[in-house]
Design an enzyme around this catalytic site. Structure first.
Site, short mmCIF file in Angstrom:
data_model
loop_
_atom_site.label_atom_id
_atom_site.label_comp_id
_atom_site.label_asym_id
_atom_site.label_seq_id
_atom_site.Cartn_x
_atom_site.Cartn_y
_atom_site.Cartn_z
N ASP A 142 0.85 -1.19 0.00
CA ASP A 142 0.00 0.00 0.00
C ASP A 142 0.89 1.25 0.00
O ASP A 142 1.20 1.81 -1.04
CB ASP A 142 -0.93 -0.04 1.22
CG ASP A 142 -2.01 1.03 1.17
OD1 ASP A 142 -1.79 2.07 0.52
OD2 ASP A 142 -3.06 0.86 1.79
N THR A 145 5.41 1.44 3.52
CA THR A 145 6.04 1.75 4.81
C THR A 145 6.45 0.48 5.53
O THR A 145 7.57 0.38 6.06
CB THR A 145 5.07 2.56 5.68
OG1 THR A 145 4.64 3.72 4.97
CG2 THR A 145 5.73 2.98 6.98
N GLU A 215 -9.53 -12.93 6.06
CA GLU A 215 -10.07 -11.98 7.03
C GLU A 215 -11.58 -12.09 7.17
O GLU A 215 -12.18 -11.40 8.00
CB GLU A 215 -9.70 -10.55 6.61
CG GLU A 215 -8.20 -10.29 6.59
CD GLU A 215 -7.86 -8.94 6.01
OE1 GLU A 215 -8.73 -8.35 5.33
OE2 GLU A 215 -6.73 -8.47 6.22
#
Length: 239
Positions: A142, A145, A215
């Protein structure tokens, strides 16, 4: 794979309808971003195709899964990296990093801005990486980071372990790293990966909100929504 290519193309079209700032390609509110449901079969197929491409230029002998999204992709990758002659599997090491997940003792201000270690390799785990080709695995890139953090911290730990070796042996025992993600979001990144570290992405997507099957509380409902996503992708785009 065709679905993800078409979804990415449509998101490129949708993107032009919104104002864009330097970091975001869609509105800042998560609920305004399109939700796309990935199925186990789709993820499995992407990983299978990716494993063949990875093996052409970087043949890992250890996988480092970033939990929790990297666990399933790493396990599937291991199937395709199994030695066809010896039938031996390559090991999987696990690290846990959290950027968006609310955890105990994590303030609201830290969520999305500060990476929290929830699991890391001990000294023996780091030593086991020396001299190996290690593939870092996550489900999605995404902001980049988390990937930058994982790679840089592992490299730091490797360098500390190399100091215990004679100088003449250090270069030969330096770990080679590469990165694999199932999906890469085609958007400006905050994190940076060194250009000499091989990077592999199974599929490119726009700045959508991806829902992964591991999920889901109700997998049947998840698959039903995924089927709806596929039908929508077949609808003609507005001119």
């Amino acid at each position: 794979m065709e679905f993800w290519q078409e979804a990415n193309r449509k998101n490129q079209c949708l993107r032009s309808e919104y104002s864009v700032n330097s970091l975001l390609l869609f509105p800042t509110t998560m609920d305004e971003r399109p939700h796309i449901h990935a199925t186990y079969n789709e993820v499995h197929t992407i990983i299978k195709e990716s494993a063949a491409k990875i093996s052409q230029s970087f043949k890992p002998d250890v996988l480092i899964a970033i939990g929790g999204g990297g666990f399933f992709p790493a396990r599937v990758l291991r199937t395709f990296f199994k030695d066809p002659l010896t039938k031996k599997n390559i090991p999987i090491r696990a690290i846990g990093l959290s950027l968006y997940e609310p955890l105990v003792d994590t303030s609201a201000e830290k969520i999305g801005t500060e990476i929290i270690r929830t699991q890391w390799l001990g000294a023996d785990g780091i030593k086991s990486l020396l001299g190996r080709k290690a593939l870092i695995v996550d489900e999605i890139d995404d902001s980049r980071t988390t990937l930058q953090y994982a790679l840089s911290e592992l490299q730091k730990d490797i360098e500390l372990q190399l100091l215990d070796l004679p100088e003449s042996e250090r270069e030969a025992n330096r770990t080679e790293f590469a990165v694999f993600v199932v999906h890469n979001k085609s958007k400006p990144k905050v994190g940076i990966l060194p250009p000499n570290v091989p990077y592999f992405a199974g599929a490119e997507v726009g700045n959508v909100w991806l829902e992964y099957p591991w999920e889901a509380l109700d997998i049947e409902e998840h698959d039903r929504l995924a089927a709806q996503d596929r039908l929508k992708s077949q609808e003609p785009s507005n001119p």
